[in-house]
Design an enzyme around this catalytic site. Structure first.
Site, short mmCIF file in Angstrom:
data_model
loop_
_atom_site.label_atom_id
_atom_site.label_comp_id
_atom_site.label_asym_id
_atom_site.label_seq_id
_atom_site.Cartn_x
_atom_site.Cartn_y
_atom_site.Cartn_z
CB SER A 135 -0.98 -0.01 1.17
OG SER A 135 -0.31 0.15 2.40
CG LEU A 193 18.60 -4.27 3.45
CD1 LEU A 193 18.25 -2.87 2.98
CD2 LEU A 193 18.80 -5.22 2.28
CG HIS A 209 9.35 1.77 12.24
ND1 HIS A 209 9.51 0.40 12.14
CD2 HIS A 209 9.03 2.02 13.53
CE1 HIS A 209 9.31 -0.14 13.33
NE2 HIS A 209 9.01 0.81 14.19
C1 GRF Z 1 3.83 -0.62 6.78
O1 GRF Z 1 3.14 -0.52 7.98
C2 GRF Z 1 5.24 -0.11 6.93
O2 GRF Z 1 5.35 0.96 7.82
C3 GRF Z 1 5.98 -1.30 7.48
O3 GRF Z 1 5.42 -2.39 6.79
C4 GRF Z 1 4.09 -2.07 6.39
C5 GRF Z 1 4.01 -2.29 4.91
O4 GRF Z 1 2.73 -2.10 4.39
N1 GRF Z 1 7.40 -1.15 7.32
P1 GRF Z 1 2.48 -2.01 2.84
O5 GRF Z 1 3.11 -3.27 2.22
O6 GRF Z 1 3.14 -0.78 2.33
O7 GRF Z 1 1.00 -2.00 2.65
#
Ligand code: GRF
Length: 200
Positions: free
Chosen positions: A14, A92, A108
């Site tokens: 997303s 990584l 994050h």
């Molecule tokens: C998000 O909550 C992001 O902050 C975290 O992983 C999730 C990924 O969601 N690192 P998406 O795949 O972008 O929907």
């Protein structure tokens, strides 16, 4: 000329979609060179394909070690100007991060430095914080410890389930990541020690 980025993903994508949409509507002056997933069935790959973006699956299980896995990522990225971690669920190596020093940006789902690592929204919910949020930051050798570009906050409620809080945070992630990337794309970010100055 717009900067070129590679985006690393592992899941639903997303945040990737938010970037694609903001490029499409002209807000974000960036070009996505490639979307790389470590998970073959990540929905993020479908989103990228629908947008006509080059994709690659680099499955960790098919590589003998982290070094060869990351070498393949480097080869696939080519000469991008930066890397965005948009829900990429792997840590990584230091050598990878060193190679791309100050050129990797992560989103994050917590207000760093609180609640680093996995399940940040659950950590925040269990802790009982009254405000939660998300952080966009440059990646350094630690886990979720690099210089912070921007943060957005949301209220957190006693009645919240983990999913409800996560959904509220996610809405802000979809604004925060494109905003941070726009600043980076326009060369408005200056890293000084562990702080980031946003130039006018
Ligand atoms: C998000 O909550 C992001 O902050 C975290 O992983 C999730 C990924 O969601 N690192 P998406 O795949 O972008 O929907």
């Amino acid at each position: 000329m717009n900067k070129k980025i590679g985006i690393l993903v592992s899941g639903r994508g997303s945040n990737l979609q938010a970037i694609i949409d903001k490029i499409t509507n002209g807000f974000l002056p960036l070009q996505i060179s490639v979307v790389i997933s470590d998970m073959p069935d990540a929905y993020a790959l479908t989103r990228a394909e629908k947008a006509g973006i080059k994709t690659a699956t680099i499955n960790r299980k098919e590589y003998a070690d982290k070094l060869s896995f990351e070498n393949k990522i480097n080869e696939t990225l080519g000469n991008v100007d930066g890397i965005v971690l948009a829900g990429f669920m792997r840590i990584l190596s230091e050598s990878f991060i060193k190679k791309w020093e100050h050129k990797i940006i992560n989103i994050h789902p917590a207000l760093l430095p609180s609640f680093t690592g996995m399940h940040a929204q659950k950590q925040a919910n269990d802790y009982g914080v009254k405000i939660a949020g998300c952080t966009v930051h440059f990646v350094d050798a630690g886990t979720d410890t690099g210089p912070i570009i921007l943060q957005k906050v949301v209220p957190a409620f006693f009645e919240d389930t983990e999913d409800e809080l996560a959904a509220r945070i996610l809405e802000e992630e979809h604004k925060a990541l494109p905003e941070a990337l726009k600043l980076w794309a326009e060369d408005k970010l200056e890293i000084i020690g562990r702080k980031v100055r946003i130039k006018k």
